[in-house]
Write a protein that holds these residues in place. Sequence first.
Motif, PDB file in Angstrom:
ATOM      1  N   GLY A   1       5.640 -15.201  24.095  1.00  0.00           N
ATOM      2  CA  GLY A   1       4.885 -14.171  23.388  1.00  0.00           C
ATOM      3  C   GLY A   1       4.008 -14.716  22.285  1.00  0.00           C
ATOM      4  O   GLY A   1       3.757 -14.013  21.290  1.00  0.00           O
ATOM      5  N   LEU A   2       3.531 -15.949  22.417  1.00  0.00           N
ATOM      6  CA  LEU A   2       2.702 -16.555  21.376  1.00  0.00           C
ATOM      7  C   LEU A   2       1.335 -15.888  21.331  1.00  0.00           C
ATOM      8  O   LEU A   2       0.744 -15.558  22.368  1.00  0.00           O
ATOM      9  CB  LEU A   2       2.538 -18.055  21.615  1.00  0.00           C
ATOM     10  CG  LEU A   2       3.828 -18.886  21.678  1.00  0.00           C
ATOM     11  CD1 LEU A   2       3.485 -20.359  21.781  1.00  0.00           C
ATOM     12  CD2 LEU A   2       4.714 -18.627  20.478  1.00  0.00           C
TER      13      LEU A   2
ATOM     14  N   GLN B   1       8.587 -15.305  13.148  1.00  0.00           N
ATOM     15  CA  GLN B   1       7.868 -16.321  13.908  1.00  0.00           C
ATOM     16  C   GLN B   1       8.286 -16.215  15.374  1.00  0.00           C
ATOM     17  O   GLN B   1       9.471 -16.135  15.694  1.00  0.00           O
ATOM     18  CB  GLN B   1       8.219 -17.721  13.375  1.00  0.00           C
ATOM     19  CG  GLN B   1       7.563 -18.861  14.091  1.00  0.00           C
ATOM     20  CD  GLN B   1       6.093 -18.969  13.785  1.00  0.00           C
ATOM     21  OE1 GLN B   1       5.266 -18.489  14.545  1.00  0.00           O
ATOM     22  NE2 GLN B   1       5.758 -19.560  12.652  1.00  0.00           N
ATOM     23  N   ASP B   2       7.310 -16.174  16.286  1.00  0.00           N
ATOM     24  CA  ASP B   2       7.620 -16.198  17.716  1.00  0.00           C
ATOM     25  C   ASP B   2       8.140 -17.583  18.078  1.00  0.00           C
ATOM     26  O   ASP B   2       7.670 -18.590  17.535  1.00  0.00           O
ATOM     27  CB  ASP B   2       6.363 -15.886  18.536  1.00  0.00           C
ATOM     28  CG  ASP B   2       5.925 -14.441  18.391  1.00  0.00           C
ATOM     29  OD1 ASP B   2       6.808 -13.573  18.242  1.00  0.00           O
ATOM     30  OD2 ASP B   2       4.706 -14.199  18.389  1.00  0.00           O
ATOM     31  N   PRO B   3       9.144 -17.680  18.961  1.00  0.00           N
ATOM     32  CA  PRO B   3       9.733 -16.626  19.804  1.00  0.00           C
ATOM     33  C   PRO B   3      11.032 -16.055  19.244  1.00  0.00           C
ATOM     34  O   PRO B   3      11.879 -15.610  20.008  1.00  0.00           O
ATOM     35  CB  PRO B   3      10.002 -17.384  21.108  1.00  0.00           C
ATOM     36  CG  PRO B   3      10.394 -18.760  20.651  1.00  0.00           C
ATOM     37  CD  PRO B   3       9.557 -19.021  19.436  1.00  0.00           C
ATOM     38  N   TRP B   4      11.229 -16.073  17.909  1.00  0.00           N
ATOM     39  CA  TRP B   4      12.487 -15.618  17.336  1.00  0.00           C
ATOM     40  C   TRP B   4      12.461 -14.116  17.070  1.00  0.00           C
ATOM     41  O   TRP B   4      11.400 -13.486  16.948  1.00  0.00           O
ATOM     42  CB  TRP B   4      12.767 -16.374  16.046  1.00  0.00           C
ATOM     43  CG  TRP B   4      13.250 -17.772  16.258  1.00  0.00           C
ATOM     44  CD1 TRP B   4      14.535 -18.165  16.479  1.00  0.00           C
ATOM     45  CD2 TRP B   4      12.461 -18.970  16.282  1.00  0.00           C
ATOM     46  NE1 TRP B   4      14.604 -19.534  16.646  1.00  0.00           N
ATOM     47  CE2 TRP B   4      13.345 -20.056  16.521  1.00  0.00           C
ATOM     48  CE3 TRP B   4      11.115 -19.236  16.120  1.00  0.00           C
ATOM     49  CZ2 TRP B   4      12.913 -21.376  16.605  1.00  0.00           C
ATOM     50  CZ3 TRP B   4      10.674 -20.538  16.201  1.00  0.00           C
ATOM     51  CH2 TRP B   4      11.566 -21.598  16.443  1.00  0.00           C
TER      52      TRP B   4
ATOM     53  N   GLU C   1      17.825 -16.294  16.040  1.00  0.00           N
ATOM     54  CA  GLU C   1      18.097 -15.715  17.354  1.00  0.00           C
ATOM     55  C   GLU C   1      16.786 -15.412  18.060  1.00  0.00           C
ATOM     56  O   GLU C   1      15.833 -14.930  17.441  1.00  0.00           O
ATOM     57  CB  GLU C   1      18.916 -14.442  17.175  1.00  0.00           C
ATOM     58  CG  GLU C   1      19.324 -13.767  18.471  1.00  0.00           C
ATOM     59  CD  GLU C   1      20.103 -12.484  18.225  1.00  0.00           C
ATOM     60  OE1 GLU C   1      19.727 -11.448  18.800  1.00  0.00           O
ATOM     61  OE2 GLU C   1      21.072 -12.542  17.431  1.00  0.00           O
ATOM     62  N   LEU C   2      16.717 -15.694  19.356  1.00  0.00           N
ATOM     63  CA  LEU C   2      15.496 -15.457  20.106  1.00  0.00           C
ATOM     64  C   LEU C   2      15.257 -13.963  20.297  1.00  0.00           C
ATOM     65  O   LEU C   2      16.195 -13.158  20.349  1.00  0.00           O
ATOM     66  CB  LEU C   2      15.573 -16.138  21.472  1.00  0.00           C
ATOM     67  CG  LEU C   2      15.604 -17.668  21.466  1.00  0.00           C
ATOM     68  CD1 LEU C   2      15.681 -18.181  22.906  1.00  0.00           C
ATOM     69  CD2 LEU C   2      14.398 -18.246  20.764  1.00  0.00           C
ATOM     70  N   HIS C   3      13.974 -13.630  20.397  1.00  0.00           N
ATOM     71  CA  HIS C   3      13.581 -12.239  20.588  1.00  0.00           C
ATOM     72  C   HIS C   3      14.133 -11.726  21.925  1.00  0.00           C
ATOM     73  O   HIS C   3      14.129 -12.459  22.927  1.00  0.00           O
ATOM     74  CB  HIS C   3      12.058 -12.119  20.573  1.00  0.00           C
ATOM     75  CG  HIS C   3      11.563 -10.728  20.342  1.00  0.00           C
ATOM     76  ND1 HIS C   3      11.671  -9.742  21.293  1.00  0.00           N
ATOM     77  CD2 HIS C   3      10.972 -10.148  19.257  1.00  0.00           C
ATOM     78  CE1 HIS C   3      11.154  -8.627  20.823  1.00  0.00           C
ATOM     79  NE2 HIS C   3      10.722  -8.840  19.588  1.00  0.00           N
ATOM     80  N   PRO C   4      14.602 -10.472  22.010  1.00  0.00           N
ATOM     81  CA  PRO C   4      15.130  -9.950  23.282  1.00  0.00           C
ATOM     82  C   PRO C   4      14.139 -10.029  24.436  1.00  0.00           C
ATOM     83  O   PRO C   4      14.533 -10.284  25.577  1.00  0.00           O
ATOM     84  CB  PRO C   4      15.481  -8.497  22.934  1.00  0.00           C
ATOM     85  CG  PRO C   4      15.744  -8.506  21.469  1.00  0.00           C
ATOM     86  CD  PRO C   4      14.812  -9.530  20.898  1.00  0.00           C
TER      87      PRO C   4
END
Length: 841
Positions: A540-541, A680-683, A707-710
Amino acid sequence: MRVPLSWLREYVDLPAGETGRDVQAKLVSAGLEVETVEQLGAGLKGPLVVGQVLTIEELEGFKKPIRFCTVDVGRANGTGEPQNIVCGARNFAVGDKVVVVLPGAELPGGFAISARKTYGKTSEGMICSASELGMSDDHDGIIVLPPEYEVGTDAIELLELVDEVLDIAVTPDRGYCLSMRGVARETATAYELPLRDPALIDVPAPSSHGYPVQVTDPIGCDRFTARTVTGLDPEAHSPIWLERRLQKAGMRPVSLAVDITNYVMLELGQPLHAYDRSRINGTIGVRRAQPGEKLTTLDGTQRVLDAEDLVITDESGPIGLAGVMGGANTEIADATADAETGQVAGTTEVVIEAAHFAPVSVARTARRHKLSSEASRRFERGVDPEATSAAAQRTVDLLVLLAGGTAEVGVTEIIAPSAPHTITLPADHPDKVAGVSYGRETVVRRLQQIGCDVYGADDLTVTVPSWRPDLTDPNDLAEEVIRLEGYENLPSTLPRPPAGRGLTERQRLHRRVGRALAGAGYVEALNYPFIGEEALDQFGLAADDPRRDLVRLVNPLSDAEPALRTTLLPGLLGALRRNAGRGEHDLALFETGLVFRATGHEPAAATLPVDRRPTDEEIAGLNAALPHQPRRVAVVLAGDREQGGWWGKGTPVSWADAVEAGRIVAREAGAELIVRQDQQDPWHPGRCAALLAVVDGEEILVGNAGELHPRVTKALGLAERTCAMEIELDRLEQAGTGGVEAPHVSTFPVATQDVALIVDASVAAADVETALREGAGELLESLRLFDVFTGEQLGEGRKSLAYALRFRAPDRTLTAEEIATSRDAAVSAAANRTGATLRGA
C-alpha cells in the motif's frame, strides 16, 4: 560418454590385470569426472550358446501365443540331442540361429535357469532376448543371429557380454573426450603409455571429381568433406561387434550405414551424416536459412527455420540442420522386399558429410529448436576441425568392408584459411599459479603429452592442438600441467593475512547484530535481493514513496521481480508465508543485508576494456554510477512468542516484540533508541512505532516497528497480528559509541524506587523517560516502564505512566537521603519538561 574398457584397450596397451576401477582412479586424478564403472555381465554364468531352431509347434488354448520349439545346441548340453524350449516370441522361424541359455546357467540379476514344466510342456532352457542378457532395453522379440555362426558357439564371448563401461561426465571445456580417441589420449597420458591414434590413417588428396559442394558461409562452416560410396548391399546388416560397441556406448543400432556413422563419431569425435545419393537434388550447399523456410527433420517434426540457422541444402531447399540433425527427405532408406519378385530395394549409394561447424551457431540452433542431438553436443563443445578427412575416410572404409560398397575416386574438401593458435607462456608460469616448482622440463613434457608443439627456453611458444579449442591463454596451459601432475599433489597452505586488516567496524556490527538476534530466538533467512511493483502495491505504498524509486535490472532472473529491493520486508514476509504454508506458524525471522535506493543523480556506467586492468578513475566512475546501498536489518514475527500448554495460555507476538527487536539491535551498536508513535506503511496506523536515534545532537529516524496493517496481511496471505521491524544499521552506527563494553558488576546493593506520573495523553512515554533519566543523574542504573493506566479517576485526556528506577553507586552503599534526592530530581525534571505530576501527591 560411455567408454567400454575392451574398446579402449584397442588404442592403449593397458596392463593385463588393470580393471575399470583402476582406470577410473587414473582418469579422475587427471581431472575427468568418471561417475561410475558399470560391470556388464555381472552374475552371468553359462552355458549360453548359439542354437538353431529345428521345429516350432504352436500351442493352443492360452491367452497369448505360445510356441514349443526344438533347438539344436550341438554338444553344449552334453548329449547332442535337441533342446525342448517353450517361447512366446514370434520374430523367429525354423532354421534361424538364436541365443539359448541352458539349465544350470544364471542370467544377470540372479535369475537361475533350470528345466521346468510350463504350458503343459517341459522347457529345457530359454531362448534369450537382448533385454534378458542386459544388452539393451529392447523387449521386441528374441535375438536372431546371422546364419554364419556355428551351433554350440559360446554366446558370452560372441556377444561380448562381459565388459566394464566407464561413464564419464564430460565438462563443456573437454569436448574432445566425447570420443574414444579423446579418452584414449587421456588414458595414455595418465599411464604414460603410447597412443594408437585412430585418426592417423591415409587420406586421399582432394580432387575435382568429388560430389559438388558450395559453402557460402565460411564462418559458420570452415571445413566440409564429402565422399561418395556406391554399390552398397541394401540387405547388409551391422555385424555383432559393431552393434555391441554402439549398445555399450549407449546408442541404439539402426541400420548399417547409420551405425557406421555413429561408430566413427564415437571413435573420432567427428559427427557425420550419410545422405541417400538418389534423394539429393544437385549441389550440396551450406548457408543461412531464409526466414520462414521449413524442414522436416529425421525425428519427423516439421520446423520453421530462423535466419540464424545454418542449414545444409540442395537445389530443392534445406535438407538438414547443420551440426544438429539431418532432413527426412534424404535419409537412408530401409531395405524392403518386393512381394512379387522378391527383389530387395534400399539405399545403394550414399554421400558422406564430414564438416566442421561454428560451435556457437550449432548451440543456438539446437536451443532455438529444442533439439539436442549427439552431433550438436559435440559441435557446441568443440570438435577437431582437422579430423574431418580422417572421419570421412574411416566411414568409407567401413562401408566398403561391411556393405560391399565401392568408394568413388573423387574427394571434395572445402577448407577456409586459418592459422594454428599459439600462446606465449613463461616456463615458470605454472609454478607461480600452483605454488609448486615443476621446472621447465616437466612443463614442456606435459604440454607435449596433450598434443602441443613447444619451442623456446625461458619463454615458451606453444602451438595448441586442433582438438583443444578450450586452450586460449597461459592459465589454460598452466591448468593442464597442474592437473596432469595431480591436483592431489598440490600442497595445502593457509593464507597469512597481514596484521591490522581484520574486520571493519561495520562488519563487526553486522556480526554482533546477527548473533544477538539469533540469541533472542530469531532465525536468519537469506532472500534474493529482487523485488517487483506487485510487492510494493501489496504494501500500500503511496506513489511518491521513496521505496518506489527502483533500480531496475537489464537482464532480470524473473520478469515478476525486475528490480533491486528497497526494503528487506518483502523477502522476509515471503519466507514467512512459505513456512506458514508448510505448517510452521510460530515464527521469528531476521535478515541483514543491503537495500538499493536510487538518488536519480547516478551517471551512466561506462563499458570497461577487457584487455587491461581498469584505471582508478574508471573504477571510481563505476562506483559513482552505483545507487545508494545502506545496510539494514529487519525482523518479522507471527504466531505465539511463548507456547501454551498445561502451564497456561501462550503469549502471542505483539508490536512490543518488534520494538524490542529494534532495541536489541541498538544495544549492539551502543546507541540509545528513542521510541515514538508513528504512521508508516505497511504498519498498522495505531500500532506503529518510529525508532529514532541521536546523531550529532539531532534525532533522526532509523527505522520503524510494529504490527502490519490488516489489508497488508490479507494481501500477502499472512496471519493476523503479524509484526515486523526494519532498521538502518549504518545510521545506528553513526549514533552509537562503537563496540559494546562489558558492564561493570558492582558489589554494592541496588535500591529500587517506583514512581507513577500523570501526564497528558498526547505526551510520549519516550519524552518522560528521557526527562527521568537526565534528572536522576549518574546514580541511575536502569529505568523501566512497567505500567500504563487510563481511567475516569485520572480525568479525560490523562494517563498514568509507572516506572521502576534502579539506583546503585559503584563505590558505596547508597543512603536513603541519596536515593530520595535522585528520585525527586528525576520527578522534578519530568514535571518541568512534560508537565508530569506525581500520582497520589
